[in-house]
Design a protein around this motif. Structure first.
Motif, short mmCIF file in Angstrom:
data_model
loop_
_atom_site.label_atom_id
_atom_site.label_comp_id
_atom_site.label_asym_id
_atom_site.label_seq_id
_atom_site.Cartn_x
_atom_site.Cartn_y
_atom_site.Cartn_z
N GLU A 17 0.95 -1.19 0.09
CA GLU A 17 -0.02 0.04 0.06
C GLU A 17 0.79 1.17 0.04
N ARG A 18 0.47 2.37 -0.38
CA ARG A 18 1.04 3.72 -0.36
C ARG A 18 0.13 4.63 0.45
N MET A 19 0.92 4.99 1.37
CA MET A 19 0.12 6.13 2.30
C MET A 19 0.14 7.64 1.42
N LEU A 20 -1.09 8.21 1.58
CA LEU A 20 -1.26 9.56 0.93
C LEU A 20 -0.97 10.76 2.14
N THR A 53 -3.93 1.11 -2.20
CA THR A 53 -3.36 -0.34 -2.75
C THR A 53 -2.90 0.11 -4.01
N ASN A 54 -1.52 -0.68 -4.21
CA ASN A 54 -0.89 -0.55 -5.49
C ASN A 54 -1.29 -1.53 -6.66
N LYS A 55 -2.35 -2.50 -6.22
CA LYS A 55 -2.77 -3.37 -7.08
C LYS A 55 -4.22 -2.83 -7.56
N ARG A 56 -4.41 -3.32 -8.77
CA ARG A 56 -5.61 -2.78 -9.60
C ARG A 56 -6.71 -3.94 -9.37
N PRO A 57 -8.11 -3.57 -9.34
CA PRO A 57 -8.28 -2.07 -9.06
C PRO A 57 -8.17 -1.55 -7.58
N ALA A 58 -7.52 -0.18 -7.61
CA ALA A 58 -7.17 0.56 -6.16
C ALA A 58 -8.26 0.55 -5.42
N GLN A 59 -7.75 0.29 -4.33
CA GLN A 59 -8.63 0.71 -2.91
C GLN A 59 -8.22 1.71 -2.16
N LEU A 60 -9.04 2.49 -1.78
CA LEU A 60 -8.81 3.53 -0.87
C LEU A 60 -9.36 3.32 0.60
#
Length: 306
Positions: A17-20, A53-60
């Motif tokens: 995951e990538r933190m915003l 998430t980095n995987k598609r479809p992305a999840q918030l």
């Protein structure tokens, strides 16, 4: 390494995951469990984080992270998908304040951020991330809107021979009796559409078009607030270690002057932000006046051309 990079590296990177954005918070009203003794595991800090998430479809995702006792490791406590986030309440739409509420399907949290600019940055990034997420959801195969359209086309294309011929067989009549039940089941499973997150009592500058300039100003305010806290903590530690002794020439230590410099810089930045806000309002007013002038000139041109 700042605190947000540390949280992203320890909590979200291992989970792909990538933190915003992250904001340090405290509860406005502490939850008390009657059968547990008062007190907890000691001092801890709580962070509300927004990640994708980095995987598609992305999840918030919205995640609650805690750090106990000032130790380096971070602990992931709770996590919600953005579909479970019903409402974000900014509390005061007229001025910057550190309070905000998050309303989920199964939880309601009242938070106070460490500062008003950090809360504004969090709300602003969350708003635009939610807008981008829901816009990306529209038209994606497998989403409720697309499935609903497919179901309607399938219902419109189906028909019994008896209905086409005017008189049906017993089997066709049985199919007609079961038709409404099947349609109701199909509507209950396909017609559900995930609600969009509602943002209430949030300032228009956090959700408007001129958000990039506001984001820069808020980040500068956060930086100066952190510098001020560091200077104050260092000054208090030096005074506690050295005692009330004066300098060799009887002058005060230079820590106070540095604190005043940071305070003046913060005040100057705040005044600059206010001036930019007034300039922005004047720009919008001039745009409206220019548009009115252009409309009037166009009407006059049409009138005298005839």
């Amino acid at each position: 390494m700042n605190i947000q990079s540390a949280i992203n590296r320890a909590v979200f990177a291992p989970r792909d995951e990538r933190m915003l954005v992250a904001v340090e918070v405290k509860r406005r009203k502490r939850k008390r469990v009657p059968f547990l003794p008062t007190g907890g595991k000691g001092e801890y800090m709580t962070y509300i984080c927004l990640s994708v998430t980095n995987k598609r479809p992305a999840q918030l995702l919205i995640t609650k992270v805690k750090q106990f006792g000032g130790s380096a490791p971070f602990t992931r406590r709770s996590q919600w998908a953005v579909e479970q986030l019903r409402q974000v309440n900014g509390i005061n739409p007229n001025k910057d304040c550190p309070e905000f509420d998050l309303v989920f399907d199964n939880a309601f949290d009242q938070w106070v951020a460490s500062s008003a600019p950090e809360k504004c940055i969090f709300i602003q990034i969350m708003y635009h991330a939610c807008q981008t997420y829901w816009e990306g959801k529209e038209g994606v195969p497998g989403s409720p809107s697309v499935d609903q359209q497919k179901g309607q086309r399938a219902q419109g294309g189906q028909g019994s021979p008896g209905a086409q011929g005017g008189q049906g067989s017993p089997g066709a009549q049985v199919g007609q009796i079961g038709g409404p039940v099947a349609q109701a089941r199909r509507k209950s499973t396909v017609g559900l559409r995930p609600h969009h997150t509602e943002f209430v009592n949030c300032q228009s500058k956090l959700t408007g078009d001129a958000c990039k300039m506001n984001l820069v100003l808020y980040r500068c305010k956060v930086f100066f607030n952190r510098m001020k806290k560091v200077m104050v903590s260092n000054q208090s530690r030096s005074q506690a270690g050295a005692g009330p002794r004066a300098g060799p020439s009887g002058q005060r230590p230079p820590g106070g002057s540095m604190g005043s410099v940071v305070q003046r810089a913060s005040q100057a930045l705040q005044e600059r932000g206010e001036r930019l806000g007034r300039a922005e309002d004047k720009t919008v007013d001039l745009m409206h006046k220019a548009q009115q002038f252009a409309d009037t000139a166009h009407k006059l041109a049409l009138k005298y051309s005839n």
